[in-house]
Write an enzyme that holds these catalytic residues in place. Sequence first.
Site, mmCIF file in Angstrom:
data_model
loop_
_atom_site.group_PDB
_atom_site.id
_atom_site.type_symbol
_atom_site.label_atom_id
_atom_site.label_comp_id
_atom_site.label_asym_id
_atom_site.label_seq_id
_atom_site.Cartn_x
_atom_site.Cartn_y
_atom_site.Cartn_z
ATOM 1 N N ASP A 14 -64.702 50.972 67.600
ATOM 2 C CA ASP A 14 -64.073 51.265 66.315
ATOM 3 C C ASP A 14 -63.666 49.974 65.611
ATOM 4 O O ASP A 14 -63.664 48.890 66.202
ATOM 5 C CB ASP A 14 -62.892 52.233 66.480
ATOM 6 C CG ASP A 14 -61.730 51.633 67.248
ATOM 7 O OD1 ASP A 14 -61.177 50.612 66.797
ATOM 8 O OD2 ASP A 14 -61.353 52.186 68.298
ATOM 9 N N ILE A 15 -63.318 50.093 64.360
ATOM 10 C CA ILE A 15 -63.083 48.928 63.509
ATOM 11 C C ILE A 15 -61.963 48.041 64.038
ATOM 12 O O ILE A 15 -61.999 46.813 63.883
ATOM 13 C CB ILE A 15 -62.782 49.373 62.050
ATOM 14 C CG1 ILE A 15 -62.744 48.156 61.120
ATOM 15 C CG2 ILE A 15 -61.503 50.183 61.987
ATOM 16 C CD1 ILE A 15 -62.676 48.521 59.640
#
Length: 239
Positions: free
Chosen positions: A117-118
């Site tokens: 994820d970011i």
Amino acid sequence: MSDTPHDILQPRRTEERIARRIARAGICSRREAEQLILEGLVTVNGELLESPAFTVTDRDMVTVRGVKLPSAEPVRLWRYYKPRGLVVSNKDDKGRETVFSALPTNMPRVISVGRLDIDSEGLLLLTNDGDLTFRATHPSFGLEKTYIIEFDGTLPQGVDKILLKGVELEDGMGRVLSFRQIPPRWIEVSIHEGRYHIIRRLIESLGLKVLRLIRLDFGPINLGEMKPGRHRVLNSQEL
């Protein structure tokens, strides 16, 4: 005999299903290739293909959307240290920078083996082989992944037993395969699941806040001493 983690990373050759052949060319995953076939976008030796249940060799001429399939490149696999703040996607509808836009311009077309994820960082595998991606991320193979997490809060008593036994999340039970505390504010866990934000949700279920999450290992491949944003292709012996 079942595949081992090392077997999963080996290329498949000779006769093979058409979807695997398309994935091997690096166009898409095997599952996506099957959908292209069902949509009537694939031909073999000039004949429209109607079913993925079809076997080809490298001698057959395959087209996808009217474009001849390129010869399959040798399987290549890169280790990449994904920095925080990059989206693992070809394009982002919110305009955020992606992993692929941050790669050097001389990199060939690659796809990611799974995601981060970011707000997470660490080891991300990149490859030119869609079939390798499919096999390495399929739940039936259960490749183990290791993470270290910096947290804020107080670890509950018996946290290792809690996570090893499992925690009931909104989408089912989640558990880790191993747990190790790294004083004062880090823990290390391994897991084979790939559910959405599974590590973050497990840690947050304990009343802790995740400050930093780094993936160290993906199956037999480790991050080593790489720095954020750096990449390195595995040599033939490693692969």
